[in-house]
Design an enzyme around this catalytic site. Structure first.
Site, PDB file in Angstrom:
ATOM      1  N   ASP A   1      -5.203  -0.584   1.879  1.00 25.44           N
ATOM      2  CA  ASP A   1      -4.544  -1.286   2.918  1.00 25.44           C
ATOM      3  C   ASP A   1      -6.301  -1.371   3.982  1.00 25.44           C
ATOM      4  O   ASP A   1      -6.209  -2.956   4.087  1.00 25.44           O
ATOM      5  CB  ASP A   1      -4.091  -0.526   4.075  1.00 25.44           C
ATOM      6  CG  ASP A   1      -2.471   0.691   3.709  1.00 25.44           C
ATOM      7  OD1 ASP A   1      -2.135   0.124   2.814  1.00 25.44           O
ATOM      8  OD2 ASP A   1      -2.505   1.449   4.382  1.00 25.44           O
TER       9      ASP A   1
HETATM   10  C1  26A Z   1       9.157   1.775   1.499  1.00 29.27           C
HETATM   11  N1  26A Z   1       7.449   2.501   2.187  1.00 29.27           N
HETATM   12  C2  26A Z   1       7.890   3.738   0.594  1.00 29.27           C
HETATM   13  C3  26A Z   1       6.679   2.314   2.687  1.00 29.27           C
HETATM   14  C4  26A Z   1       5.367   2.731   2.662  1.00 29.27           C
HETATM   15  C5  26A Z   1       4.472   2.812   4.156  1.00 29.27           C
HETATM   16  N2  26A Z   1       4.465   1.388   4.206  1.00 29.27           N
HETATM   17  C6  26A Z   1       5.262   1.172   4.196  1.00 29.27           C
HETATM   18  N3  26A Z   1       6.781   1.080   3.236  1.00 29.27           N
HETATM   19  N4  26A Z   1       4.594   4.696   2.719  1.00 29.27           N
HETATM   20  C7  26A Z   1       3.817   5.367   2.783  1.00 29.27           C
HETATM   21  N5  26A Z   1       3.531   4.042   3.880  1.00 29.27           N
HETATM   22  C8  26A Z   1       2.041   3.417   4.412  1.00 29.27           C
HETATM   23  O1  26A Z   1       1.122   3.393   3.871  1.00 29.27           O
HETATM   24  C9  26A Z   1       0.216   3.732   3.956  1.00 29.27           C
HETATM   25  C10 26A Z   1      -1.106   3.861   3.623  1.00 29.27           C
HETATM   26  O2  26A Z   1      -1.091   3.036   2.454  1.00 29.27           O
HETATM   27  C11 26A Z   1       1.747   4.342   5.511  1.00 29.27           C
HETATM   28  O3  26A Z   1       2.733   4.501   6.908  1.00 29.27           O
HETATM   29  C12 26A Z   1       0.328   5.269   5.708  1.00 29.27           C
HETATM   30  O4  26A Z   1       0.117   4.356   7.027  1.00 29.27           O
END
Ligand code: 26A
Length: 345
Positions: free
Chosen positions: A300
Site C-alpha cells: 500500500d
Molecule cells: C476485503 N478485504 C479482505 C480487505 C482487506 C484489507 N483492506 C480492505 N479489504 N484485508 C486486509 N486489508 C488491509 O490491508 C492492509 C495491508 O495491506 C489491512 O487493513 C491492512 O492495513
C-alpha cells in the site's frame, strides 16, 4: 505541486488489530490461516479477534488500516499538502470509526465517509510472524457501502474534480458497481484509473467483477503471489512473472489509445513494469533482516508513493523510486505508520 482533490479513492476502512510475535504461528495453525495471505473472515474466525487481544494484551496494537486508505495516507505524507486526496468508504458512529476518522484527517486525507448503524466499523486481524503477515478482514460497516454515496451531489462534485482514481481490489467484494462507475467516468473524461489486485482470492473467487473493471484500468498494481494466482486462473501456462505482466498489460482495454501499465512488486526482488509489449525491472534497495519490523502495508505504501508522483505528471522511474522509498520505510515500522516528515528528494 498536486492540486486539492486531484486523487479520489474508494475502499474498505478498517481498524487493524495487529500482533507481531513469532509465537503467533500457533494461532495461524489453530485458525487454519496461511502466514502470508489476506482473506475475508469466515464464521470459524469470529473468536480470533478476542483471542488475539486476550493472548497478547501487551503486544496488541490498534492501527488505522484498510488497503486503499493506507495508500492515500502515504500519498498525503509524501506531499505534505492537505486534501490532495479524497476518500470514500463506510464506517459506523463508534470508537473505531472515530479513530480512523481522526488519524486520516490528521494525515491530510479529505475523508467523506458513508455511515451505517447496521454494523460496527470494520476491523482487520493482522498476525505478523517473521517477515510474513496474515490479514483476516471483518468488513462489517465497510461491507455496507453503497453506490448512492457517489450520487450525493457534494460527493459527485469531488468525483468530477478528481483527475486520478484509485481503488484496491478489495472493494470488488463490496461494491463493484461503484468501482465501475468511477472507472467509466474516468474513461469518458480522459482521466486515469488505477487498481490493485490486492489478494489472490480476488483473482479467483471475484474473477468476474474484476474482469469487468480491468478494461478500464490504466495502472494495475499487484504483488508476486497475486500475479502468480492471476496467471493460474487465466491459464497463462507460465510461471515467468515478466510474461504474466506482459499478458496482463495486453488484456483488452476500453480506451486502447492509452496502453495499460502493469506494476508487480516482489518483496526484496526487483519491481517489474510492463507496458506496450516491453518489460523493465527496477531493483529494490535491500534491508538487513534485522531492520524489518513488519511487512504489513508495504504494498500500500508503494502504491501511495507511486501515485504521489504520478499525479504530479512525473515519469514512471520517479513514481517507482518514490513507491520504493515508502515501502522501505513501512517495513521498518509497526503496522501502517509513517514517521514524522519524509526526507524524500
Ligand atoms: C476485503 N478485504 C479482505 C480487505 C482487506 C484489507 N483492506 C480492505 N479489504 N484485508 C486486509 N486489508 C488491509 O490491508 C492492509 C495491508 O495491506 C489491512 O487493513 C491492512 O492495513
Amino acid at each position: 505541486m498536486a492540486q486539492e482533490g486531484i486523487l479520489l479513492a474508494y475502499g474498505n476502512p478498517l481498524l487493524d488489530i495487529s500482533v507481531n510475535d513469532d509465537s503467533c504461528v500457533k494461532l495461524l495453525k489453530k485458525y487454519d490461516l496461511e502466514a502470508n495471505n489476506a482473506i475475508l473472515a469466515e464464521e470459524k474466525h469470529v473468536p480470533l479477534y478476542k483471542e488475539l487481544v486476550d493472548t497478547y494484551p501487551d503486544k496488541v496494537e490498534y492501527i488505522p488500516g484498510g488497503a486503499t486508505l493506507n495508500a492515500v495516507r502515504a500519498t498525503q505524507w509524501i506531499l505534505q499538502k492537505p486534501k490532495v486526496t479524497t476518500y470514500f468508504g463506510c464506517i459506523s458512529h463508534d470508537k473505531f470509526g472515530e479513530i480512523i476518522t481522526k488519524k486520516s484527517e490528521a494525515a491530510g486525507v479529505n475523508v467523506k465517509f458513508q455511515f451505517t448503524d447496521k454494523q460496527p466499523t470494520g476491523t482487520c486481524g493482522v498476525i505478523c510472524t517473521g517477515s510474513n503477515r496474515s490479514l483476516i478482514a471483518n468488513l462489517a460497516a465497510a461491507n455496507c457501502f453503497t453506490e448512492d454515496h457517489l450520487d450525493e451531489p457534494s460527493n459527485w462534485k469531488l468525483v468530477e474534480k478528481a483527475q486520478f482514481f484509485y481503488t484496491a481490489g478489495f472493494p470488488l467484494t463490496v461494491s463493484p458497481t461503484s468501482m465501475l462507475r468511477l472507472a467509466k467516468h474516468a474513461k469518458e473524461t480522459g482521466k486515469t484509473y488505477c487498481m490493485n489486485l490486492s489478494a489472490p482470492f480476488l483473482c479467483s473467487v471475484f474473477k468476474e467483477p474484476m474482469m469487468k473493471v480491468i478494461p478500464y484500468v490504466d495502472y494495475l498494481f499487484c504483488n508476486e503471489s497475486e500475479a502468480d494466482e492471476f496467471g493460474k486462473v487465466h491459464e497463462y501456462n507460465t510461471t515467468d512473472r515478466k510474461e504474466i505482466a506482459l499478458k496482463m498489460a495486453a488484456l483488452p482495454k476500453e480506451d486502447a489509445s492509452r496502453p495499460r501499465t502493469v506494476i508487480i512488486t516482489q518483496g526484496a526482488e526487483p519491481v517489474i513494469i510492463a507496458k506496450d509489449g516491453k518489460v523493465t525491472e527496477y531493483p529494490v534497495k535491500l534491508l538487513p533482516d534485522s531492520s524489518i519490523v513488519d511487512t504489513n502495508g508495504a504494498g500500500d505504501g508503494f502504491v501511495g508513493g507511486f501515485l504521489a508522483m504520478l499525479i504530479q505528471g512525473k515519469p514512471i522511474g520517479e513514481c517507482i523510486k518514490c513507491g520504493m522509498y515508502i515501502g522501505n520505510i513501512i517495513v521498518q515500522q509497526p503496522g501502517f505508520t509513517l514517521p514524522g516528515k519524509p526526507d524524500y528528494s
